[in-house]
Design a protein around this motif. Structure first.
Motif, PDB file in Angstrom:
ATOM      1  N   VAL A 149       0.838  -1.204   0.000  1.00 62.89           N
ATOM      2  CA  VAL A 149       0.000   0.000   0.000  1.00 62.89           C
ATOM      3  C   VAL A 149       0.870   1.251   0.000  1.00 62.89           C
ATOM      4  O   VAL A 149       0.637   2.195  -0.765  1.00 62.89           O
ATOM      5  CB  VAL A 149      -0.942  -0.013   1.216  1.00 62.89           C
ATOM      6  CG1 VAL A 149      -1.711   1.299   1.307  1.00 62.89           C
ATOM      7  CG2 VAL A 149      -1.906  -1.180   1.127  1.00 62.89           C
ATOM      8  N   LEU A 150       1.889   1.264   0.844  1.00 62.63           N
ATOM      9  CA  LEU A 150       2.783   2.417   0.895  1.00 62.63           C
ATOM     10  C   LEU A 150       3.481   2.629  -0.441  1.00 62.63           C
ATOM     11  O   LEU A 150       3.660   3.774  -0.885  1.00 62.63           O
ATOM     12  CB  LEU A 150       3.806   2.224   2.016  1.00 62.63           C
ATOM     13  CG  LEU A 150       4.848   3.337   2.203  1.00 62.63           C
ATOM     14  CD1 LEU A 150       4.179   4.683   2.431  1.00 62.63           C
ATOM     15  CD2 LEU A 150       5.790   2.998   3.352  1.00 62.63           C
ATOM     16  N   ALA A 151       3.862   1.550  -1.100  1.00 64.15           N
ATOM     17  CA  ALA A 151       4.506   1.677  -2.409  1.00 64.15           C
ATOM     18  C   ALA A 151       3.555   2.287  -3.432  1.00 64.15           C
ATOM     19  O   ALA A 151       3.954   3.137  -4.242  1.00 64.15           O
ATOM     20  CB  ALA A 151       4.994   0.314  -2.880  1.00 64.15           C
ATOM     21  N   LEU A 152       2.288   1.879  -3.418  1.00 67.32           N
ATOM     22  CA  LEU A 152       1.320   2.450  -4.359  1.00 67.32           C
ATOM     23  C   LEU A 152       1.096   3.938  -4.092  1.00 67.32           C
ATOM     24  O   LEU A 152       0.935   4.730  -5.028  1.00 67.32           O
ATOM     25  CB  LEU A 152      -0.005   1.693  -4.260  1.00 67.32           C
ATOM     26  CG  LEU A 152      -0.024   0.274  -4.837  1.00 67.32           C
ATOM     27  CD1 LEU A 152      -1.350  -0.407  -4.522  1.00 67.32           C
ATOM     28  CD2 LEU A 152       0.212   0.296  -6.341  1.00 67.32           C
ATOM     29  N   VAL A 153       1.092   4.327  -2.826  1.00 68.97           N
ATOM     30  CA  VAL A 153       0.922   5.746  -2.502  1.00 68.97           C
ATOM     31  C   VAL A 153       2.126   6.549  -2.990  1.00 68.97           C
ATOM     32  O   VAL A 153       1.979   7.653  -3.531  1.00 68.97           O
ATOM     33  CB  VAL A 153       0.710   5.926  -0.989  1.00 68.97           C
ATOM     34  CG1 VAL A 153       0.584   7.396  -0.644  1.00 68.97           C
ATOM     35  CG2 VAL A 153      -0.532   5.177  -0.526  1.00 68.97           C
ATOM     36  N   ILE A 154       3.319   6.007  -2.810  1.00 70.57           N
ATOM     37  CA  ILE A 154       4.520   6.703  -3.274  1.00 70.57           C
ATOM     38  C   ILE A 154       4.525   6.813  -4.792  1.00 70.57           C
ATOM     39  O   ILE A 154       4.925   7.841  -5.360  1.00 70.57           O
ATOM     40  CB  ILE A 154       5.770   5.968  -2.754  1.00 70.57           C
ATOM     41  CG1 ILE A 154       5.918   6.203  -1.251  1.00 70.57           C
ATOM     42  CG2 ILE A 154       7.022   6.411  -3.494  1.00 70.57           C
ATOM     43  CD1 ILE A 154       7.083   5.486  -0.623  1.00 70.57           C
ATOM     44  N   VAL A 155       4.074   5.786  -5.475  1.00 71.31           N
ATOM     45  CA  VAL A 155       3.974   5.846  -6.936  1.00 71.31           C
ATOM     46  C   VAL A 155       3.023   6.964  -7.354  1.00 71.31           C
ATOM     47  O   VAL A 155       3.313   7.743  -8.278  1.00 71.31           O
ATOM     48  CB  VAL A 155       3.520   4.487  -7.484  1.00 71.31           C
ATOM     49  CG1 VAL A 155       3.056   4.610  -8.928  1.00 71.31           C
ATOM     50  CG2 VAL A 155       4.649   3.466  -7.393  1.00 71.31           C
ATOM     51  N   ALA A 156       1.884   7.069  -6.671  1.00 73.31           N
ATOM     52  CA  ALA A 156       0.922   8.125  -7.005  1.00 73.31           C
ATOM     53  C   ALA A 156       1.499   9.505  -6.740  1.00 73.31           C
ATOM     54  O   ALA A 156       1.288  10.445  -7.523  1.00 73.31           O
ATOM     55  CB  ALA A 156      -0.367   7.923  -6.211  1.00 73.31           C
TER      56      ALA A 156
END
Length: 619
Positions: A149-156
């Motif tokens: 989840v944290l990785a997806l937020v950083i990607v966004a």
């Protein structure tokens, strides 16, 4: 009377915690929800997920009402831009499972995120994501749930400053983080920057929606961990880019997680780790709430827990800064940032609780609170002036800043740190002044619309409040100059978090300029500097969907064009058409003549800087 033996019911053993259960070791649960000894010894977060055993009861499913009074789709919902309203079932089902996040593009987004100041938040630094994502070769599907989840937020978040073709699509875009020619050209062509923000908008929205869906499914608001705290902080950062909603749920969850984790990060009688860093981010959090007239989620206990004991008073702090004026170097500046941020956070909370809060509007405005705030802001400005004098001494020539278009945090030098401190100092002052002035103007308007036959006391209160509003207005005028000074000193591009603050000050400065027949050249220059910085927000955000901002930019350009001397404009156009890479274009005497006329050094002096910095500041 016969006695009966009373059978005592056997108390079931409490379940093991999640950490011990995952490691298959003996757990000794403690009463009252206290962490188990093993988690305390290993410094782990002790959480227990209840598991229901046995057969489910018959007919446990509630009977569906045949005639509900009000269908769910008919229930009224608040008109808020909060992330809760985005996750409707329709959006949830229509999200594309495959966003094309190859390891190469994920690594690119992470590199972009490393060039944003949000990556310096302590919860982000303390998370295991950076090490885990490299071990997984930037394959998000291989990460644990919370880390994914944290990785997806950083990607966004990284997509907001990405220059990749898959994000910006066809059209002008920077070729690399140090593409000076693109930003030099775009600084004088507003449509280029605005088109970048419009072209990246669909990709950013899709990545944002995917991150929200993953966060909602995982329950990052409810489960306490460092990764979930970082996800909530970054999701609030993403939400802050859009229209202001009724609340900030991700910020509330972020601070709740931090309070639960903070006791494990510090030892009694020892200064908490990264206390100066925490002080800066707590100040940014408080100013972000103040800007939108929302409750301050940072409590005095949070400041003491994360930043250490309360510093000296403002009067003592000012005396210390004055006494340290003779000390050379940047150490005095760096040592001042923690106390400065601490006091700004306190004043932001006081501003909400006594002046601008919704609960305060239910009663007459207390003049004593306004006078105290104005006095405190005067001390803050005095401290600000001394600290900025040290910055000017350390950085005499703003054009010598060795910045890059996208600067990684591990590439920073002392010069860049000093210039970043200057921007933080300026934002601490300007973030408090304008909300105070807007509220006082609102209160004066209410009293002005009172009954014509109002009592003498009401008329006197209106007059006194008008004097206080005039004093706050003068401070706001000073804040415009301080903001422009900090922007010129850095010579960096900031995007996109501070766009709302820039727009508010640009609107205020333009209103003030239009109210006087003649404006000093220095104030015209300040207005042009803020307007130029506001235009750069279009590189990251879709300004085409914000007509108010576009209209403001148009008004700014018309005003600056009409109040700029013709000779200076002719020289500016001539210099702007010169070759930015040729020595002939670097005519210092010509630039000095332009600055005498109050013109902002937009495209021409970019040739003297090695690069331009594009980062994100959470204020």
């Amino acid at each position: 009377m016969s006695t009966q033996r009373i059978r005592q019911k056997k108390v079931p053993k409490p379940p093991a915690c999640d950490t011990c259960k995952a490691k298959r070791v003996l757990c000794l649960p403690q009463p009252n929800g206290a962490p188990c000894p093993r988690c305390v010894d290993k410094n782990n977060v002790c959480t227990t997920t209840p598991i229901r055993r046995g057969r489910p009861a018959k007919n446990s499913e509630p009977r569906r009402a045949e005639k509900p009074e009000l269908a769910m789709s008919q229930m009224p919902t608040p008109s808020s831009s909060s992330s809760m309203t985005i996750l409707s079932p329709q959006v949830y089902e229509s999200l594309d499972e495959s966003l094309g996040l190859t390891p190469e593009i994920v690594e690119h987004f992470f590199d972009c995120f490393e060039r944003m100041s949000s990556s310096m938040n302590p919860v982000v630094l303390n998370s295991s994501l950076k090490r885990t994502i490299q071990t997984a070769a930037f394959q998000i599907s291989l990460l644990p749930t919370e880390t994914r989840v944290l990785a997806l937020v950083i990607v966004a978040l990284g997509s907001l400053v990405s220059f990749h073709e898959s994000v910006l699509g066809p059209g002008p875009r920077p070729a690399s983080p140090a593409d000076i020619s693109f930003f030099a050209f775009a600084s004088s062509h507003t449509d280029v920057l605005i088109n970048c923000g419009a072209r990246r908008a669909p990709t950013c929205r899709a990545l944002h929606a995917a991150a929200l869906r993953a966060a909602w499914d995982t329950g990052v608001m409810l489960n306490v961990s460092i990764e979930n705290a970082a996800s909530c902080f970054l999701l609030d950062t993403l939400e802050s880019n859009g229209p202001s909603g009724l609340s900030r749920p991700w910020a509330t969850a972020y601070m709740s997680h931090v309070r639960a984790l903070a006791p494990m990060w510090r030892t009694p009688n020892i200064t908490p780790p990264q206390s100066s860093n925490w002080a800066g981010f707590l100040m940014a959090e408080a100013l972000l709430s103040t800007r939108g007239r929302k409750p301050i989620s940072v409590t005095p206990g949070d400041q003491i827990l994360l930043c250490g004991p309360e510093p000296r008073s403002l009067e003592q702090f000012l005396a210390w800064v004055q006494a340290s004026a003779e000390k050379p170097g940047a150490r005095m500046l760096f040592d001042s940032m923690k106390s400065y941020s601490f006091h700004v956070t306190q004043l932001a909370r006081e501003l909400w609780e006594t002046v601008i809060g919704d609960h305060v509007r239910l009663a007459p405005l207390p003049e004593s609170a306004v006078i105290h705030l104005l006095s405190s802001l005067s001390l803050i400005h005095a401290i600000h002036t001394h600290l900025m004098s040290r910055v000017d001494a350390l950085c005499p020539d703003s054009r010598s800043a060795d910045a890059t278009a996208f600067c990684r945090n591990d590439e920073w030098s002392e010069d860049r740190a000093v210039r970043s401190c200057a921007y933080g100092i300026a934002m601490g002052f300007v973030g408090l002044v304008l909300p105070l002035y807007r509220e006082l103007s609102y209160r004066v308007g209410l009293l002005a619309n009172a009954e014509p036959r109002a009592s003498a006391s009401v008329a006197l209160a209106r007059e006194r409040l008008g004097l206080l509003a005039a004093q706050a207005r003068g401070m706001a005028g000073l804040a415009v100059h301080e903001l422009a000074h900090a922007v010129r000193l850095l010579r960096w591009y900031y995007a996109p978090i501070h766009g709302h603050t820039l727009a508010e000050y640009a609107r205020f400065a333009l209103e003030e300029a239009e109210s006087v027949p003649v404006l000093e050249p220095e104030r015209v220059r300040d207005l042009a500097t803020i307007g130029a910085q506001l235009r750069t927000v279009g590189y990251s955000l879709d300004l085409l969907s914000a007509p108010d901002t576009l209209q403001l930019l148009s008004r700014l350009e018309r005003y600056i064009d009409s109040h700029t001397p013709a000779m200076a404009m002719d020289e500016f156009v001539t210099l702007g058409s010169a070759d930015l890479t040729s020595p002939e274009g670097n005519n210092h005497s010509e630039l000095e003549r332009l600055e005498d006329f109050g013109l902002p050094p937009l495209g021409h002096d970019l040739s003297w800087t090695d690069d331009i910095l594009l980062v994100t500041l959470p204020v």
